[in-house]
Design an enzyme around this catalytic site. Sequence first.
Site, PDB file in Angstrom:
ATOM      1  N   LYS A 115       0.609  -1.013   0.083  1.00 35.68           N
ATOM      2  CA  LYS A 115       0.049  -0.098   0.107  1.00 35.68           C
ATOM      3  C   LYS A 115       1.013   1.291  -0.069  1.00 35.68           C
ATOM      4  O   LYS A 115       0.473   2.301  -0.319  1.00 35.68           O
ATOM      5  CB  LYS A 115      -0.894   0.153   1.405  1.00 35.68           C
ATOM      6  CG  LYS A 115      -1.704  -1.054   1.395  1.00 35.68           C
ATOM      7  CD  LYS A 115      -2.304  -1.002   3.053  1.00 35.68           C
ATOM      8  CE  LYS A 115      -3.074  -2.514   3.289  1.00 35.68           C
ATOM      9  NZ  LYS A 115      -3.274  -2.395   4.779  1.00 35.68           N
ATOM     10  N   GLY A 116       1.994   1.319   0.484  1.00 41.39           N
ATOM     11  CA  GLY A 116       2.842   2.288   0.764  1.00 41.39           C
ATOM     12  C   GLY A 116       3.070   3.411  -0.556  1.00 41.39           C
ATOM     13  O   GLY A 116       3.214   4.491  -0.128  1.00 41.39           O
TER      14      GLY A 116
ATOM     15  N   GLU B 230       7.383   2.567  -5.991  1.00 39.91           N
ATOM     16  CA  GLU B 230       7.817   1.964  -4.466  1.00 39.91           C
ATOM     17  C   GLU B 230       7.854   3.272  -3.638  1.00 39.91           C
ATOM     18  O   GLU B 230       8.442   4.275  -3.999  1.00 39.91           O
ATOM     19  CB  GLU B 230       9.078   1.203  -4.386  1.00 39.91           C
ATOM     20  CG  GLU B 230       8.753  -0.416  -4.497  1.00 39.91           C
ATOM     21  CD  GLU B 230       8.107  -0.861  -3.289  1.00 39.91           C
ATOM     22  OE1 GLU B 230       7.573  -0.112  -2.402  1.00 39.91           O
ATOM     23  OE2 GLU B 230       8.309  -1.949  -3.087  1.00 39.91           O
ATOM     24  N   ASP B 231       7.529   3.077  -2.288  1.00 41.82           N
ATOM     25  CA  ASP B 231       7.923   3.971  -1.326  1.00 41.82           C
ATOM     26  C   ASP B 231       9.146   3.848  -0.815  1.00 41.82           C
ATOM     27  O   ASP B 231       9.852   5.083  -0.803  1.00 41.82           O
ATOM     28  CB  ASP B 231       6.756   4.032  -0.258  1.00 41.82           C
ATOM     29  CG  ASP B 231       6.541   2.689   0.387  1.00 41.82           C
ATOM     30  OD1 ASP B 231       7.181   1.733  -0.164  1.00 41.82           O
ATOM     31  OD2 ASP B 231       5.962   2.681   1.358  1.00 41.82           O
TER      32      ASP B 231
ATOM     33  N   ASP C 234      14.182  -0.886   1.012  1.00 40.36           N
ATOM     34  CA  ASP C 234      15.079  -1.063   2.202  1.00 40.36           C
ATOM     35  C   ASP C 234      16.093  -2.465   1.763  1.00 40.36           C
ATOM     36  O   ASP C 234      17.288  -2.171   1.232  1.00 40.36           O
ATOM     37  CB  ASP C 234      13.981  -1.813   3.039  1.00 40.36           C
ATOM     38  CG  ASP C 234      14.503  -2.044   4.451  1.00 40.36           C
ATOM     39  OD1 ASP C 234      15.811  -1.745   4.750  1.00 40.36           O
ATOM     40  OD2 ASP C 234      13.721  -1.891   5.593  1.00 40.36           O
TER      41      ASP C 234
ATOM     42  N   LYS D 190      17.270   3.211   1.105  1.00 41.97           N
ATOM     43  CA  LYS D 190      18.085   3.118   2.297  1.00 41.97           C
ATOM     44  C   LYS D 190      19.658   2.767   1.605  1.00 41.97           C
ATOM     45  O   LYS D 190      19.728   1.932   0.691  1.00 41.97           O
ATOM     46  CB  LYS D 190      17.747   1.817   3.263  1.00 41.97           C
ATOM     47  CG  LYS D 190      16.371   2.236   3.782  1.00 41.97           C
ATOM     48  CD  LYS D 190      16.038   1.609   5.221  1.00 41.97           C
ATOM     49  CE  LYS D 190      14.906   2.179   5.816  1.00 41.97           C
ATOM     50  NZ  LYS D 190      14.655   1.533   7.145  1.00 41.97           N
TER      51      LYS D 190
ATOM     52  N   PHE E 298      14.418   3.574  10.819  1.00 43.59           N
ATOM     53  CA  PHE E 298      13.025   3.174  10.430  1.00 43.59           C
ATOM     54  C   PHE E 298      12.462   4.540  10.241  1.00 43.59           C
ATOM     55  O   PHE E 298      12.379   5.178  11.192  1.00 43.59           O
ATOM     56  CB  PHE E 298      12.365   2.350  11.531  1.00 43.59           C
ATOM     57  CG  PHE E 298      10.986   1.765  10.858  1.00 43.59           C
ATOM     58  CD1 PHE E 298      11.226   0.629  10.450  1.00 43.59           C
ATOM     59  CD2 PHE E 298       9.995   2.348  11.375  1.00 43.59           C
ATOM     60  CE1 PHE E 298       9.964  -0.157   9.964  1.00 43.59           C
ATOM     61  CE2 PHE E 298       8.675   1.863  10.931  1.00 43.59           C
ATOM     62  CZ  PHE E 298       8.869   0.488  10.220  1.00 43.59           C
ATOM     63  N   VAL E 299      11.797   4.690   9.179  1.00 42.25           N
ATOM     64  CA  VAL E 299      11.133   5.848   8.973  1.00 42.25           C
ATOM     65  C   VAL E 299       9.277   5.603   8.403  1.00 42.25           C
ATOM     66  O   VAL E 299       9.285   4.478   8.118  1.00 42.25           O
ATOM     67  CB  VAL E 299      11.690   6.566   7.676  1.00 42.25           C
ATOM     68  CG1 VAL E 299      12.963   7.126   8.011  1.00 42.25           C
ATOM     69  CG2 VAL E 299      11.790   5.849   6.283  1.00 42.25           C
TER      70      VAL E 299
ATOM     71  N   ASP F  59       4.402   2.964   6.734  1.00 44.23           N
ATOM     72  CA  ASP F  59       3.615   2.692   8.045  1.00 44.23           C
ATOM     73  C   ASP F  59       4.500   2.013   9.148  1.00 44.23           C
ATOM     74  O   ASP F  59       5.534   1.366   8.872  1.00 44.23           O
ATOM     75  CB  ASP F  59       2.439   1.723   7.915  1.00 44.23           C
ATOM     76  CG  ASP F  59       2.874   0.219   7.360  1.00 44.23           C
ATOM     77  OD1 ASP F  59       3.686   0.208   6.836  1.00 44.23           O
ATOM     78  OD2 ASP F  59       2.112  -0.572   8.209  1.00 44.23           O
TER      79      ASP F  59
ATOM     80  N   ARG G 196       0.758   6.500   8.015  1.00 39.24           N
ATOM     81  CA  ARG G 196       0.842   6.678   6.213  1.00 39.24           C
ATOM     82  C   ARG G 196       0.647   7.866   5.819  1.00 39.24           C
ATOM     83  O   ARG G 196       1.025   8.447   4.763  1.00 39.24           O
ATOM     84  CB  ARG G 196       0.062   5.334   5.690  1.00 39.24           C
ATOM     85  CG  ARG G 196       0.255   4.031   5.769  1.00 39.24           C
ATOM     86  CD  ARG G 196      -0.218   3.180   4.861  1.00 39.24           C
ATOM     87  NE  ARG G 196      -0.311   1.835   5.128  1.00 39.24           N
ATOM     88  CZ  ARG G 196       0.631   0.831   4.943  1.00 39.24           C
ATOM     89  NH1 ARG G 196       1.661   1.304   4.138  1.00 39.24           N
ATOM     90  NH2 ARG G 196       0.505  -0.284   5.123  1.00 39.24           N
TER      91      ARG G 196
HETATM   92  C1  PRP Z   1       7.448  -2.247   2.201  1.00 37.40           C
HETATM   93  C2  PRP Z   1       7.559  -1.197   1.280  1.00 37.40           C
HETATM   94  C3  PRP Z   1       8.198  -2.072   0.121  1.00 37.40           C
HETATM   95  C4  PRP Z   1       9.197  -2.880   0.791  1.00 37.40           C
HETATM   96  C5  PRP Z   1      10.591  -2.539   1.025  1.00 37.40           C
HETATM   97  O1  PRP Z   1       6.145  -2.659   1.864  1.00 37.40           O
HETATM   98  O2  PRP Z   1       6.578  -0.593   0.753  1.00 37.40           O
HETATM   99  O3  PRP Z   1       7.270  -2.576  -0.715  1.00 37.40           O
HETATM  100  O4  PRP Z   1       8.607  -3.093   2.206  1.00 37.40           O
HETATM  101  O5  PRP Z   1      11.294  -3.534   1.607  1.00 37.40           O
HETATM  102  P1  PRP Z   1      12.335  -4.491   1.089  1.00 37.40           P
HETATM  103  O6  PRP Z   1      13.201  -3.555   0.048  1.00 37.40           O
HETATM  104  O7  PRP Z   1      13.213  -4.969   2.145  1.00 37.40           O
HETATM  105  O8  PRP Z   1      11.686  -5.538   0.350  1.00 37.40           O
HETATM  106  P2  PRP Z   1       5.498  -3.518   3.135  1.00 37.40           P
HETATM  107  O9  PRP Z   1       5.587  -5.051   3.003  1.00 37.40           O
HETATM  108  O10 PRP Z   1       5.481  -3.092   4.736  1.00 37.40           O
HETATM  109  O11 PRP Z   1       3.917  -3.202   2.894  1.00 37.40           O
HETATM  110  P3  PRP Z   1       3.180  -1.814   2.546  1.00 37.40           P
HETATM  111  O12 PRP Z   1       3.598  -1.062   1.372  1.00 37.40           O
HETATM  112  O13 PRP Z   1       1.369  -2.184   2.744  1.00 37.40           O
HETATM  113  O14 PRP Z   1       3.458  -1.038   4.149  1.00 37.40           O
END
Ligand code: PRP
Length: 172
Positions: free
Chosen positions: A39-40, A94-95, A98, A126, A147-148, A154, A160
């Site tokens: 969702k991010g 992507e938001d 990581d 990151k 952690f942001v 979220d 969010r």
């Molecule tokens: C988060 C973010 C990316 C992913 C990044 O999603 O939105 O999709 O994790 O992490 P990575 O590079 O280690 O794979 P999340 O699964 O938390 O879902 P969300 O977008 O619904 O918060």
Amino acid sequence: MIDRTLISEERIAARLDELAREIDTAYAGREILAVGVLKGSVFFLTDLLKRLSTPVAVDFLQVRSYAGTSSTGNFELVRDLSSDIAGRDVLIFEDVVDTGLTLRKLLGLLGTRQPRSLKIAALLKKDLPENADLPVDFLGFTIGPEFVVGYGLDLDEKYRNLPFVAIWDPTR
Ligand code: PRP
């Protein structure tokens, strides 16, 4: 608790203006299929698409890779696209990048569906060795390992809708 603002609403808006110009230049004469990773990415995607001149279609998929403040290392496709991406210019939104696990899996998955091109736009990346070789074609900001939250990101579904990106400090 929320420790401090890392990237203000004004800085985000200014960077989105620049990214939109970069994307318009890169896709001149083409149509983009914007793929939001739920969702991010929703906040980043909608604010950026409103700035584009390039024709754009939108679709979404959903994956899961996190629990709480730490990456689980797991990847699960919760919801797939409703569009056929074959022959199309796909831009994944992507938001945050990581570990890079999510995008590596998505590049692999969508790459098998014969898109004309497959690129990535991310608001945040990151600065970690794990994702150093991951190509982000349109990047908003490189950040540290903290952690942001906010602007789509979220903590257990909260924060969010903050209009800025903030650092979450679990010790405060
Ligand atoms: C988060 C973010 C990316 C992913 C990044 O999603 O939105 O999709 O994790 O992490 P990575 O590079 O280690 O794979 P999340 O699964 O938390 O879902 P969300 O977008 O619904 O918060």
